[in-house]
Design an enzyme around this catalytic site. Structure first.
Site, PDB file in Angstrom:
ATOM      1  N   TYR A   1       0.814  -1.217   0.000  1.00  0.00           N
ATOM      2  CA  TYR A   1       0.000   0.000   0.000  1.00  0.00           C
ATOM      3  C   TYR A   1       0.850   1.270   0.000  1.00  0.00           C
ATOM      4  O   TYR A   1       0.315   2.378   0.089  1.00  0.00           O
ATOM      5  CB  TYR A   1      -0.929   0.011   1.216  1.00  0.00           C
TER       6      TYR A   1
ATOM      7  N   TYR B   1     -11.864  -0.591  -0.800  1.00  0.00           N
ATOM      8  CA  TYR B   1     -11.928  -0.160   0.600  1.00  0.00           C
ATOM      9  C   TYR B   1     -10.587   0.334   1.131  1.00  0.00           C
ATOM     10  O   TYR B   1     -10.524   0.946   2.204  1.00  0.00           O
ATOM     11  CB  TYR B   1     -12.431  -1.310   1.482  1.00  0.00           C
ATOM     12  N   ARG B   2      -9.513   0.110   0.383  1.00  0.00           N
ATOM     13  CA  ARG B   2      -8.165   0.430   0.862  1.00  0.00           C
ATOM     14  C   ARG B   2      -7.249   0.332  -0.348  1.00  0.00           C
ATOM     15  O   ARG B   2      -7.398  -0.575  -1.162  1.00  0.00           O
ATOM     16  CB  ARG B   2      -7.765  -0.598   1.920  1.00  0.00           C
TER      17      ARG B   2
END
Length: 522
Positions: A92, A467-468
């Site tokens: 991420y 969602y992320r």
């Protein structure tokens, strides 16, 4: 190498002045601003060189008072900060900031386990406490409480919860197990949420709300403050757990299996997040692509079949666990077996763990951290990397199959191996489409970036949102949440401007920019 990149609005003189003030407040040993320091915070899996998210410096506080000092100095000099718990948000962006030139606020050294209450099953932790550190503490002190750990347990207990990460015990929806936060606001004040808003309150870790509005989730996946400690609910060690592996030989089997599992989750028979993973999960954890196939394009079907046979997995494989008192576990086993066995055409094979036995063989399903899944980054060779696109769907087998076929075609068009899973929650599924790439192959990196961008567009057209996401795509994903002319983003921006007038806390995180950086940021 990361040459110094200054954040917008700061020239070299102003930046040096800010660094000097931070060194006076913290001591030089807690401020890192050399080229080597900056290189340390570059995303190790970046789709490119990662310099578009390079930090200008890093700060390593050891107390909440030092976090306050950092935030106040940042306001004085308009130095943007990028808070990280341990910086292990791999896939991420890791510890890299959204806005190049930000200073990383690295709370790894704030790693105190402040309290563990066996009777009421909670812990109070600082953000630097890692899963391995916490597991060691619980084990060495014979504390009969379980963590809920993600697939890769290298990171922070609180950091994972604050990014809506998941684990695989009944307590695996980690963000919902936060019960009261301590937060340094963007102007350097301290607030405690929930019952902690009362001085000396004895129920802070017992009840997640307060009197009036409840703000805990406001600080989850947000840039509205810096969490410096939190209470986390934990799972009391059960008497028994039963575990079964389910192999689905055909791609289409996800239709009926998903519907059965969604029903069992909804009724509370199965209480943990269940991951439907395709055959590459096992192969990529233990081998590299070159061990199986060195041709161009996605892995052929005959190679996929060989992988399945080698690892005794299906096209899809998932693991089920049941937790609790012995008679309860046995009763639920019968219900689960009766649901799946007629379709499978064979009996489920259950393995049991009983209280007092070693947990390590059962790993993350019983709260023991591991890092084996991180091996997937080696799949394509070279300096590997991974990035996952994870839209949220209703828990329907038909919808899951449709999404699977659409994403699989996109992977094939990009000439990449399809690695995917469906994580089944209480009333949703997260479709994690993992792109594995070789950072040393510029063409592969380009195809991976284009694939991710295309999947964002496709999911939006289908009515699904992620969602992320990785820092490279935060803006693009945020823009898909467009109801009523992006009303949610307008609300977020109003809150951001009210709480953080100088825009110093994580500008751009999840698409939320402060007013002074908003124009031109999108």
């Amino acid at each position: 190498m990361a040459e110094r990149i200054l954040p917008p609005g700061l020239d070299a003189t102003s930046f040096d002045s800010a660094i000097a003030a931070l060194k006076r407040a913290l001591g030089e040993h807690k401020v890192f601003d050399t080229e080597l320091d900056r290189d340390t915070y570059i995303d190790p899996y970046a789709l490119g060189d990662g310099l578009d998210h390079a930090a200008s410096a890093a700060l390593a506080p050891t107390s909440v008072e030092e976090v306050q000092a950092i935030v106040r100095i940042a306001n004085e000099h308009k130095l943007p900060l990028w808070p990280v718990a341990r910086g292990k948000n791999l896939g991420y962006g890791a510890a890299s900031p959204m806005l190049a030139g930000s200073a990383v606020l690295d709370m790894t050294r704030m790693n105190q386990i402040l309290d563990v209450d066996e009777r009421y099953a909670y812990a109070t932790l600082e953000p630097g406490v890692g899963f391995y550190q916490f597991h060691e503490h619980l084990t060495n002190n014979n504390i009969p409480l379980w963590m809920s750990v993600p697939a890769n347990g290298w990171g922070s207990v609180l950091g994972n919860a604050l990014e809506r990460g998941i684990g695989y015990t009944p307590y695996g929806d980690n963000t919902t197990k936060l019960c009261g936060l301590e937060v340094v606001t963007p102007t350097g004040d301290i607030v405690r949420t929930g019952m902690g808003a009362m001085e000396g309150n004895k129920s802070w870790a017992h009840y997640p709300y307060s009197f009036g509005p409840s703000w805990d989730q406001m600080f989850v996946q947000s840039n509205f403050g810096v969490v410096t400690k939190a209470n986390v609910w934990m799972m009391p060690e059960p008497e028994l757990t039963a575990h079964a592996q389910v192999n689905l030989p055909e791609m289409e089997d996800i239709k009926w299996a998903m519907d059965i599992l969604a029903d069992l989750r909804l009724r509370g028979i199965i209480e943990h997040n269940v991951v439907f993973g395709n055959y590459l999960h096992d192969a990529s954890a233990f081998t590299t692509r070159a061990d199986w196939y060195e041709g161009e394009g996605p892995i052929p079907d005959e190679v996929a079949e060989k992988i399945q046979q080698t690892y005794n997995v299906g096209w899809w494989t998932f693991h089920l666990s049941i937790f609790g008192e012995g008679s309860l576990v046995e009763a639920k086993q019968k219900i689960v077996s009766a649901a799946f066995e007629p379709k499978l055409g064979k009996k489920l094979e259950w393995r049991n763990w009983r209280k007092g036995e070693p947990r390590e063989p059962f790993s993350i399903s019983v709260g023991v951290p591991m890092v084996l899944p991180l091996n997937v980054v080696n799949w394509m060779g070279g300096r590997g990397g991974h990035i996952g696109f994870s839209p949220i769907l209703p828990p329907s087998g038909e919808l899951a199959y449709d999404a699977f076929m659409r994403r699989k075609r996109r992977f094939e068009e990009a000439g990449l191996d399809y690695y995917s899973s469906f994580t089944v929650g209480h009333r949703h599924i997260a479709n994690v489409n993992m792109i594995l790439y070789n950072r040393d192959d510029a063409d592969m990196v380009s195809r991976s970036r284009a694939l991710f961008t295309q999947m964002i567009k496709d999911a939006r057209e289908e009515g699904y949102g992620e969602y992320r996401t990785h820092i490279d795509f935060m803006q693009s994903v945020a823009e898909t949440y467009d109801y009523n002319d992006h009303a949610l983003m307008r609300l977020n921006e109003k809150v951001k401007d009210a709480l953080d007038p100088n825009g110093v806390i994580a500008p751009g995180k999840n698409g939320v920019w402060p007013a002074r950086l908003r124009e031109g940021s999108k």
